[in-house]
Design a protein around this motif. Sequence first.
Motif, PDB file in Angstrom:
ATOM      1  N   SER A 212       4.405  15.494  -8.447  1.00 25.71           N
ATOM      2  CA  SER A 212       3.727  15.208  -7.183  1.00 25.71           C
ATOM      3  C   SER A 212       3.350  13.730  -7.146  1.00 25.71           C
ATOM      4  CB  SER A 212       2.495  16.091  -6.998  1.00 25.71           C
ATOM      5  OG  SER A 212       1.519  15.790  -7.954  1.00 25.71           O
ATOM      6  N   TYR A 213       3.228  13.206  -5.944  1.00 19.78           N
ATOM      7  CA  TYR A 213       2.959  11.779  -5.766  1.00 19.78           C
ATOM      8  C   TYR A 213       1.820  11.608  -4.783  1.00 19.78           C
ATOM      9  CZ  TYR A 213       7.539  11.589  -7.840  1.00 19.78           C
ATOM     10  OH  TYR A 213       8.593  11.766  -8.689  1.00 19.78           O
ATOM     11  N   GLY A 214       0.747  10.979  -5.216  1.00 20.91           N
ATOM     12  CA  GLY A 214      -0.403  10.724  -4.354  1.00 20.91           C
ATOM     13  C   GLY A 214      -0.808   9.273  -4.426  1.00 20.91           C
ATOM     14  N   GLY A 215      -1.233   8.741  -3.309  1.00 23.62           N
ATOM     15  CA  GLY A 215      -1.755   7.387  -3.252  1.00 23.62           C
ATOM     16  C   GLY A 215      -3.197   7.427  -2.805  1.00 23.62           C
ATOM     17  N   ILE A 216      -4.044   6.606  -3.413  1.00 30.56           N
ATOM     18  CA  ILE A 216      -5.458   6.572  -3.105  1.00 30.56           C
ATOM     19  C   ILE A 216      -5.743   5.338  -2.248  1.00 30.56           C
ATOM     20  CG2 ILE A 216      -7.795   6.523  -4.047  1.00 30.56           C
ATOM     21  CD1 ILE A 216      -6.124   9.034  -4.841  1.00 30.56           C
ATOM     22  N   TYR A 217      -6.401   5.560  -1.114  1.00 31.06           N
ATOM     23  CA  TYR A 217      -6.827   4.487  -0.222  1.00 31.06           C
ATOM     24  C   TYR A 217      -8.333   4.312  -0.328  1.00 31.06           C
ATOM     25  CZ  TYR A 217      -2.446   4.787   2.495  1.00 31.06           C
ATOM     26  OH  TYR A 217      -1.148   4.773   2.911  1.00 31.06           O
ATOM     27  N   LEU A 218      -8.784   3.082  -0.132  1.00 25.60           N
ATOM     28  CA  LEU A 218     -10.205   2.768  -0.025  1.00 25.60           C
ATOM     29  C   LEU A 218     -10.461   2.336   1.407  1.00 25.60           C
ATOM     30  CD1 LEU A 218     -13.002   2.210  -1.337  1.00 25.60           C
ATOM     31  CD2 LEU A 218     -12.155  -0.099  -1.825  1.00 25.60           C
ATOM     32  N   GLN A 219     -11.443   2.959   2.059  1.00 23.63           N
ATOM     33  CA  GLN A 219     -11.820   2.573   3.413  1.00 23.63           C
ATOM     34  C   GLN A 219     -13.307   2.276   3.464  1.00 23.63           C
ATOM     35  OE1 GLN A 219     -10.470   5.759   6.036  1.00 23.63           O
ATOM     36  NE2 GLN A 219      -8.658   4.554   6.533  1.00 23.63           N
ATOM     37  N   ASP A 220     -13.705   1.430   4.440  1.00 20.19           N
ATOM     38  CA  ASP A 220     -15.113   1.138   4.663  1.00 20.19           C
ATOM     39  C   ASP A 220     -15.351   0.989   6.158  1.00 20.19           C
ATOM     40  OD1 ASP A 220     -15.553  -1.907   5.501  1.00 20.19           O
ATOM     41  OD2 ASP A 220     -13.874  -1.837   4.103  1.00 20.19           O
ATOM     42  N   ASN A 221     -16.616   1.085   6.543  1.00 20.37           N
ATOM     43  CA  ASN A 221     -16.970   0.954   7.952  1.00 20.37           C
ATOM     44  C   ASN A 221     -17.752  -0.320   8.234  1.00 20.37           C
ATOM     45  OD1 ASN A 221     -19.397   1.621   6.808  1.00 20.37           O
ATOM     46  ND2 ASN A 221     -19.888   3.261   8.249  1.00 20.37           N
TER      47      ASN A 221
ATOM     48  N   ARG B 221      -9.653   8.100   0.231  1.00 20.00           N
ATOM     49  CA  ARG B 221      -8.726   9.009   0.900  1.00 20.00           C
ATOM     50  C   ARG B 221      -7.489   9.136   0.025  1.00 20.00           C
ATOM     51  NH1 ARG B 221      -9.450  10.060   6.245  1.00 20.00           N
ATOM     52  NH2 ARG B 221      -7.237  10.148   6.707  1.00 20.00           N
ATOM     53  N   VAL B 222      -6.795  10.239   0.162  1.00 20.26           N
ATOM     54  CA  VAL B 222      -5.558  10.433  -0.584  1.00 20.26           C
ATOM     55  C   VAL B 222      -4.437  10.733   0.403  1.00 20.26           C
ATOM     56  CG1 VAL B 222      -5.958  12.902  -1.011  1.00 20.26           C
ATOM     57  CG2 VAL B 222      -4.439  11.606  -2.530  1.00 20.26           C
ATOM     58  N   ASN B 223      -3.284  10.156   0.140  1.00 18.88           N
ATOM     59  CA  ASN B 223      -2.074  10.448   0.897  1.00 18.88           C
ATOM     60  C   ASN B 223      -1.093  11.043  -0.099  1.00 18.88           C
ATOM     61  OD1 ASN B 223       0.221  10.582   2.417  1.00 18.88           O
ATOM     62  ND2 ASN B 223       0.189   8.447   3.060  1.00 18.88           N
ATOM     63  N   CYS B 224      -0.923  12.340  -0.028  1.00 19.38           N
ATOM     64  CA  CYS B 224      -0.012  13.035  -0.930  1.00 19.38           C
ATOM     65  C   CYS B 224       1.366  13.068  -0.262  1.00 19.38           C
ATOM     66  CB  CYS B 224      -0.532  14.444  -1.204  1.00 19.38           C
ATOM     67  SG  CYS B 224       0.381  15.295  -2.482  1.00 19.38           S
ATOM     68  N   THR B 225       2.315  12.352  -0.826  1.00  8.83           N
ATOM     69  CA  THR B 225       3.635  12.261  -0.207  1.00  8.83           C
ATOM     70  C   THR B 225       4.590  13.358  -0.671  1.00  8.83           C
ATOM     71  OG1 THR B 225       4.323  10.682  -1.903  1.00  8.83           O
ATOM     72  CG2 THR B 225       3.443   9.779   0.154  1.00  8.83           C
ATOM     73  N   TYR B 226       4.260  14.008  -1.768  1.00  8.60           N
ATOM     74  CA  TYR B 226       5.098  15.098  -2.266  1.00  8.60           C
ATOM     75  C   TYR B 226       4.245  15.991  -3.156  1.00  8.60           C
ATOM     76  CZ  TYR B 226       8.734  17.694  -4.657  1.00  8.60           C
ATOM     77  OH  TYR B 226       9.511  18.706  -5.159  1.00  8.60           O
ATOM     78  N   GLY B 227       4.364  17.290  -2.996  1.00  9.88           N
ATOM     79  CA  GLY B 227       3.658  18.239  -3.856  1.00  9.88           C
ATOM     80  C   GLY B 227       2.194  18.377  -3.482  1.00  9.88           C
ATOM     81  N   LEU B 228       1.381  18.716  -4.467  1.00  8.58           N
ATOM     82  CA  LEU B 228      -0.057  18.911  -4.285  1.00  8.58           C
ATOM     83  C   LEU B 228      -0.829  17.936  -5.156  1.00  8.58           C
ATOM     84  CD1 LEU B 228      -0.332  22.807  -4.437  1.00  8.58           C
ATOM     85  CD2 LEU B 228      -0.612  21.370  -2.414  1.00  8.58           C
TER      86      LEU B 228
ATOM     87  N   THR C 153     -13.923  20.496  -7.327  1.00  7.84           N
ATOM     88  CA  THR C 153     -12.515  20.170  -7.134  1.00  7.84           C
ATOM     89  C   THR C 153     -12.194  19.942  -5.659  1.00  7.84           C
ATOM     90  OG1 THR C 153     -11.866  22.487  -6.962  1.00  7.84           O
ATOM     91  CG2 THR C 153     -11.856  21.489  -9.166  1.00  7.84           C
ATOM     92  N   PHE C 154     -11.049  19.315  -5.431  1.00  6.28           N
ATOM     93  CA  PHE C 154     -10.554  19.003  -4.098  1.00  6.28           C
ATOM     94  C   PHE C 154      -9.035  19.034  -4.192  1.00  6.28           C
ATOM     95  CE2 PHE C 154      -8.534  15.699  -1.567  1.00  6.28           C
ATOM     96  CZ  PHE C 154      -9.002  15.975  -0.293  1.00  6.28           C
ATOM     97  N   SER C 155      -8.366  19.478  -3.141  1.00  6.92           N
ATOM     98  CA  SER C 155      -6.902  19.426  -3.155  1.00  6.92           C
ATOM     99  C   SER C 155      -6.378  18.987  -1.805  1.00  6.92           C
ATOM    100  CB  SER C 155      -6.307  20.779  -3.555  1.00  6.92           C
ATOM    101  OG  SER C 155      -6.648  21.762  -2.617  1.00  6.92           O
ATOM    102  N   SER C 156      -5.187  18.398  -1.820  1.00 10.61           N
ATOM    103  CA  SER C 156      -4.533  17.912  -0.612  1.00 10.61           C
ATOM    104  C   SER C 156      -3.041  18.169  -0.758  1.00 10.61           C
ATOM    105  CB  SER C 156      -4.797  16.412  -0.438  1.00 10.61           C
ATOM    106  OG  SER C 156      -4.216  15.930   0.742  1.00 10.61           O
ATOM    107  N   SER C 157      -2.417  18.599   0.329  1.00 11.99           N
ATOM    108  CA  SER C 157      -0.987  18.907   0.271  1.00 11.99           C
ATOM    109  C   SER C 157      -0.153  17.751   0.819  1.00 11.99           C
ATOM    110  CB  SER C 157      -0.699  20.186   1.050  1.00 11.99           C
ATOM    111  OG  SER C 157      -1.117  20.042   2.385  1.00 11.99           O
ATOM    112  N   ALA C 158       1.136  17.820   0.557  1.00 10.13           N
ATOM    113  CA  ALA C 158       2.084  16.778   0.963  1.00 10.13           C
ATOM    114  C   ALA C 158       2.076  16.593   2.472  1.00 10.13           C
ATOM    115  CB  ALA C 158       3.482  17.134   0.484  1.00 10.13           C
ATOM    116  N   GLY C 159       2.273  15.358   2.887  1.00  9.74           N
ATOM    117  CA  GLY C 159       2.398  15.048   4.301  1.00  9.74           C
ATOM    118  C   GLY C 159       1.089  14.832   5.019  1.00  9.74           C
ATOM    119  N   SER C 160      -0.008  14.713   4.285  1.00 11.09           N
ATOM    120  CA  SER C 160      -1.291  14.521   4.947  1.00 11.09           C
ATOM    121  C   SER C 160      -2.110  13.463   4.219  1.00 11.09           C
ATOM    122  CB  SER C 160      -2.060  15.834   5.013  1.00 11.09           C
ATOM    123  OG  SER C 160      -2.312  16.325   3.720  1.00 11.09           O
ATOM    124  N   GLU C 161      -2.916  12.747   4.979  1.00  9.27           N
ATOM    125  CA  GLU C 161      -3.870  11.798   4.413  1.00  9.27           C
ATOM    126  C   GLU C 161      -5.248  12.349   4.703  1.00  9.27           C
ATOM    127  OE1 GLU C 161      -5.485   7.353   5.307  1.00  9.27           O
ATOM    128  OE2 GLU C 161      -3.303   7.605   5.332  1.00  9.27           O
TER     129      GLU C 161
END
Length: 172
Positions: free
Chosen positions: A68-77, A136-143, A27-35
């Motif tokens: 809760s609201y989360g957005g998933i980003y895709l990044q590459d190098n 990456r996840v950007n959680c804008t509200y909640g967990l 499992t993995f978790s992320s809180s609001a206000g962070s990417e």
Amino acid sequence: TAGLGNASGAFSQGKILQTVSTTKTDTFSSSAGSENDITGLSASITPSSSSSKILISAILSYGGDGNSYGGIYLQDNSSGSYDYTFRADAANANDGVAMGRFIATADTENSYKLKNTSFEFLHSSNTTNAITYKLRVNCTYGLFKLNRVNTIDSGAYRSLGTSTLTLMEIAA
């Protein structure tokens, strides 16, 4: 092949040249206000040709706080440093700067239910160097909680899942 004449090489475009996949069961978790990088959901591939395309597929199991609201980003190098694989154009961005768009959303309305989201994206890598793709996840509200619901107890609400990231090199 009747009527096609010399068909050698005619079917080389679109051929899957290689596949790389990773599965995350913890499992993995992320809180609001962070990417944040979703740990354990990155994969690397080395294209055999700069004209190849990389088909990126992901399936994510998630839960979180109610509403809760989360957005998933895709990044590459592929450019040498990590950047958003999928970008908005500058004209449509809030402040005139190109912003990464969510490639998937992960919204919950009930903290006891496990949900799924998925995406596919065809990336023109333009390189033969190794490319690492990460989520990456950007959680804008909640967990936001990957592979689990918000509340895990010994009762009927104990739901766990798995998530995958798959890369396929496609001949162009």
